[in-house]
Design a protein around this motif. Structure first.
Motif, PDB file in Angstrom:
ATOM      1  N   PRO A   1      -2.790   4.543 -19.863  1.00 22.10           N
ATOM      2  CA  PRO A   1      -4.011   4.342 -19.691  1.00 22.10           C
ATOM      3  C   PRO A   1      -4.818   4.727 -20.746  1.00 22.10           C
ATOM      4  O   PRO A   1      -4.412   5.590 -21.638  1.00 22.10           O
ATOM      5  CB  PRO A   1      -4.467   5.157 -18.422  1.00 22.10           C
ATOM      6  N   SER A   2      -6.282   3.991 -20.688  1.00 23.84           N
ATOM      7  CA  SER A   2      -7.044   4.395 -21.881  1.00 23.84           C
ATOM      8  C   SER A   2      -7.727   5.962 -21.711  1.00 23.84           C
ATOM      9  O   SER A   2      -7.343   6.755 -20.762  1.00 23.84           O
ATOM     10  CB  SER A   2      -8.224   3.342 -21.927  1.00 23.84           C
ATOM     11  N   GLN A   3      -8.353   6.208 -22.723  1.00 16.81           N
ATOM     12  CA  GLN A   3      -9.083   7.714 -22.793  1.00 16.81           C
ATOM     13  C   GLN A   3      -7.980   8.598 -22.861  1.00 16.81           C
ATOM     14  O   GLN A   3      -8.222   9.871 -22.424  1.00 16.81           O
ATOM     15  CB  GLN A   3     -10.024   7.619 -21.528  1.00 16.81           C
ATOM     16  N   ALA A   4      -7.135   8.497 -23.600  1.00 15.04           N
ATOM     17  CA  ALA A   4      -6.015   9.362 -23.885  1.00 15.04           C
ATOM     18  C   ALA A   4      -6.649  10.042 -25.240  1.00 15.04           C
ATOM     19  O   ALA A   4      -7.358   9.559 -25.926  1.00 15.04           O
ATOM     20  CB  ALA A   4      -4.630   8.798 -24.157  1.00 15.04           C
ATOM     21  N   ASP A   5      -6.176  11.464 -25.348  1.00 13.62           N
ATOM     22  CA  ASP A   5      -6.621  12.275 -26.670  1.00 13.62           C
ATOM     23  C   ASP A   5      -5.693  11.829 -27.665  1.00 13.62           C
ATOM     24  O   ASP A   5      -4.414  11.499 -27.572  1.00 13.62           O
ATOM     25  CB  ASP A   5      -6.328  13.841 -26.480  1.00 13.62           C
ATOM     26  N   VAL A   6      -6.348  11.446 -28.782  1.00 11.01           N
ATOM     27  CA  VAL A   6      -5.717  11.381 -30.130  1.00 11.01           C
ATOM     28  C   VAL A   6      -5.838  12.227 -31.179  1.00 11.01           C
ATOM     29  O   VAL A   6      -6.971  12.803 -31.626  1.00 11.01           O
ATOM     30  CB  VAL A   6      -6.024   9.835 -30.682  1.00 11.01           C
ATOM     31  N   VAL A   7      -4.739  12.846 -31.935  1.00 11.78           N
ATOM     32  CA  VAL A   7      -4.911  13.759 -32.739  1.00 11.78           C
ATOM     33  C   VAL A   7      -4.080  13.118 -34.019  1.00 11.78           C
ATOM     34  O   VAL A   7      -2.989  12.832 -33.749  1.00 11.78           O
ATOM     35  CB  VAL A   7      -4.444  15.112 -32.544  1.00 11.78           C
ATOM     36  N   ILE A   8      -4.701  12.848 -35.084  1.00  9.51           N
ATOM     37  CA  ILE A   8      -3.933  12.336 -36.380  1.00  9.51           C
ATOM     38  C   ILE A   8      -3.636  13.496 -37.476  1.00  9.51           C
ATOM     39  O   ILE A   8      -4.829  14.010 -37.798  1.00  9.51           O
ATOM     40  CB  ILE A   8      -4.503  11.290 -36.827  1.00  9.51           C
ATOM     41  N   THR A   9      -2.369  13.858 -37.658  1.00  5.65           N
ATOM     42  CA  THR A   9      -2.227  14.860 -38.951  1.00  5.65           C
ATOM     43  C   THR A   9      -1.707  14.259 -40.231  1.00  5.65           C
ATOM     44  O   THR A   9      -0.811  13.039 -40.075  1.00  5.65           O
ATOM     45  CB  THR A   9      -1.589  16.028 -38.664  1.00  5.65           C
ATOM     46  N   ASP A  10      -1.875  14.819 -41.429  1.00  4.93           N
ATOM     47  CA  ASP A  10      -1.155  13.980 -42.331  1.00  4.93           C
ATOM     48  C   ASP A  10      -0.048  14.790 -42.836  1.00  4.93           C
ATOM     49  O   ASP A  10       0.539  15.744 -42.162  1.00  4.93           O
ATOM     50  CB  ASP A  10      -2.290  14.101 -43.556  1.00  4.93           C
ATOM     51  N   GLU A  11       0.383  14.453 -43.881  1.00 12.61           N
ATOM     52  CA  GLU A  11       1.860  15.165 -44.491  1.00 12.61           C
ATOM     53  C   GLU A  11       1.762  16.490 -44.651  1.00 12.61           C
ATOM     54  O   GLU A  11       2.781  17.258 -44.569  1.00 12.61           O
ATOM     55  CB  GLU A  11       2.327  14.324 -45.843  1.00 12.61           C
ATOM     56  N   ARG A  12       0.509  16.864 -44.881  1.00 13.78           N
ATOM     57  CA  ARG A  12       0.170  18.497 -45.341  1.00 13.78           C
ATOM     58  C   ARG A  12       0.082  19.190 -43.892  1.00 13.78           C
ATOM     59  O   ARG A  12      -0.497  20.384 -43.898  1.00 13.78           O
ATOM     60  CB  ARG A  12      -0.786  18.720 -46.114  1.00 13.78           C
ATOM     61  N   SER A  13       0.030  18.459 -42.711  1.00 14.76           N
ATOM     62  CA  SER A  13      -0.087  19.100 -41.302  1.00 14.76           C
ATOM     63  C   SER A  13      -1.673  19.399 -41.270  1.00 14.76           C
ATOM     64  O   SER A  13      -2.056  20.336 -40.364  1.00 14.76           O
ATOM     65  CB  SER A  13       0.697  20.303 -40.962  1.00 14.76           C
ATOM     66  N   MET A  14      -2.287  18.666 -41.816  1.00 16.60           N
ATOM     67  CA  MET A  14      -3.932  18.696 -41.879  1.00 16.60           C
ATOM     68  C   MET A  14      -4.318  17.807 -40.964  1.00 16.60           C
ATOM     69  O   MET A  14      -4.042  16.735 -40.634  1.00 16.60           O
ATOM     70  CB  MET A  14      -4.527  18.765 -43.139  1.00 16.60           C
ATOM     71  N   ASP A  15      -5.318  18.237 -39.875  1.00 11.26           N
ATOM     72  CA  ASP A  15      -5.965  17.144 -38.991  1.00 11.26           C
ATOM     73  C   ASP A  15      -6.907  16.273 -39.698  1.00 11.26           C
ATOM     74  O   ASP A  15      -7.616  16.902 -40.100  1.00 11.26           O
ATOM     75  CB  ASP A  15      -6.460  18.013 -37.528  1.00 11.26           C
ATOM     76  N   VAL A  16      -6.760  14.929 -39.436  1.00  9.62           N
ATOM     77  CA  VAL A  16      -7.585  14.259 -40.311  1.00  9.62           C
ATOM     78  C   VAL A  16      -8.494  13.490 -39.298  1.00  9.62           C
ATOM     79  O   VAL A  16      -9.575  12.768 -39.651  1.00  9.62           O
ATOM     80  CB  VAL A  16      -6.852  13.192 -41.286  1.00  9.62           C
ATOM     81  N   PHE A  17      -8.157  13.342 -37.890  1.00 11.67           N
ATOM     82  CA  PHE A  17      -8.955  12.618 -36.801  1.00 11.67           C
ATOM     83  C   PHE A  17      -8.609  13.302 -35.495  1.00 11.67           C
ATOM     84  O   PHE A  17      -7.455  13.583 -35.109  1.00 11.67           O
ATOM     85  CB  PHE A  17      -8.637  11.260 -36.769  1.00 11.67           C
ATOM     86  N   GLU A  18      -9.710  13.325 -34.682  1.00 13.28           N
ATOM     87  CA  GLU A  18      -9.668  13.661 -33.268  1.00 13.28           C
ATOM     88  C   GLU A  18     -10.297  12.805 -32.737  1.00 13.28           C
ATOM     89  O   GLU A  18     -11.633  12.653 -32.815  1.00 13.28           O
ATOM     90  CB  GLU A  18      -9.765  15.210 -32.887  1.00 13.28           C
ATOM     91  N   GLY A  19      -9.882  12.330 -31.620  1.00 16.39           N
ATOM     92  CA  GLY A  19     -10.954  11.249 -30.600  1.00 16.39           C
ATOM     93  C   GLY A  19     -10.160  10.957 -29.200  1.00 16.39           C
ATOM     94  O   GLY A  19      -9.189  11.635 -28.981  1.00 16.39           O
ATOM     95  N   LYS A  20     -10.577   9.584 -28.790  1.00 17.62           N
ATOM     96  CA  LYS A  20      -9.916   9.172 -27.632  1.00 17.62           C
ATOM     97  C   LYS A  20      -9.641   7.610 -27.772  1.00 17.62           C
ATOM     98  O   LYS A  20     -10.544   6.917 -28.395  1.00 17.62           O
ATOM     99  CB  LYS A  20     -10.892   9.403 -26.356  1.00 17.62           C
ATOM    100  N   THR A  21      -8.690   7.025 -27.178  1.00 12.21           N
ATOM    101  CA  THR A  21      -8.298   5.756 -27.121  1.00 12.21           C
ATOM    102  C   THR A  21      -9.367   4.915 -26.331  1.00 12.21           C
ATOM    103  O   THR A  21      -9.786   5.509 -25.261  1.00 12.21           O
ATOM    104  CB  THR A  21      -6.911   5.507 -26.809  1.00 12.21           C
ATOM    105  N   PRO A  22      -9.398   3.846 -26.495  1.00 15.03           N
ATOM    106  CA  PRO A  22      -9.244   3.031 -27.659  1.00 15.03           C
ATOM    107  C   PRO A  22     -10.160   3.347 -28.877  1.00 15.03           C
ATOM    108  O   PRO A  22     -11.217   3.720 -28.819  1.00 15.03           O
ATOM    109  CB  PRO A  22      -9.539   1.507 -27.375  1.00 15.03           C
ATOM    110  N   THR A  23      -9.511   3.204 -30.207  1.00 17.71           N
ATOM    111  CA  THR A  23     -10.150   3.648 -31.363  1.00 17.71           C
ATOM    112  C   THR A  23      -9.731   2.995 -32.321  1.00 17.71           C
ATOM    113  O   THR A  23      -8.514   2.773 -32.462  1.00 17.71           O
ATOM    114  CB  THR A  23     -10.258   5.214 -31.607  1.00 17.71           C
TER     115      THR A  23
END
Length: 172
Positions: A38-60
């Motif tokens: 389902p939509s409205q799932a939490d999204v966390v994107i981290t880069d190769e240095r384990s730094m968070d670069v995005f937090e949000g909800k789907t769809p995005t």
């Protein structure tokens, strides 16, 4: 007339030697679309240095850098998608040289572009996948009482051979 043609030829030669094909037609960033069922799932994107670069909800749709700023340094990301009551999903996004970098610099002789400009700008990379459609699995409500567990599922999801073992607990 001859002077005009010569100026144009010098201009084209300058552009070809001072830039790379991927830098001319590509961008330093790329849009990544993230959907979930389902939509409205939490999204966390981290880069190769384990730094968070995005937090949000789907769809995005998220714009991510394709290079890490170092010479020949492509970026990589980990996308974690979660929602209470559903299985978490993890998707890796990686960078690789794109067709404009490989073929464009070969065809147009962009030696400077191949070894200097495109690797430094990050335009030589493409991020993959550029669209994520995560199925979170089925929601299963579970209540535990000691060693027994109660799983609530839809009748149509119960295999036919197990339906004879089902017991009616009450009616609404």
């Amino acid at each position: 007339m001859k002077l005009k043609g010569m100026v144009a030829a010098i201009g084209v030669a300058s552009v070809m030697t001072l830039s790379g094909c991927a830098s001319i037609v590509g961008d330093k960033e790329q849009a990544i679309t993230i959907n979930s069922t389902p939509s409205q799932a939490d999204v966390v994107i981290t880069d190769e240095r384990s730094m968070d670069v995005f937090e949000g909800k789907t769809p995005t749709t998220v714009t991510l850098r394709k290079a890490d700023g170092s010479y020949f340094g492509g970026k990589s990301y980990t996308v974690n998608i979660s929602k209470d009551g559903f299985e978490d999903r993890t998707v890796a996004i990686s960078s690789s040289p794109n067709g404009w970098y490989v073929a464009g610099n070969l065809v147009f002789g962009g030696f400077v572009g191949w070894l200097i400009v495109d690797p430094l700008t990050g335009s030589m990379y493409s991020l993959s996948p550029d669209e994520i459609n995560a199925s979170m699995g089925e929601s299963v409500a579970t209540a535990e009482d000691g060693s027994q567990a109660l799983n609530i599922v839809l009748v149509q999801d119960v295999p036919q051979e197990l339906r004879s073992d089902m017991k009616l607990l009450g009616q609404l």
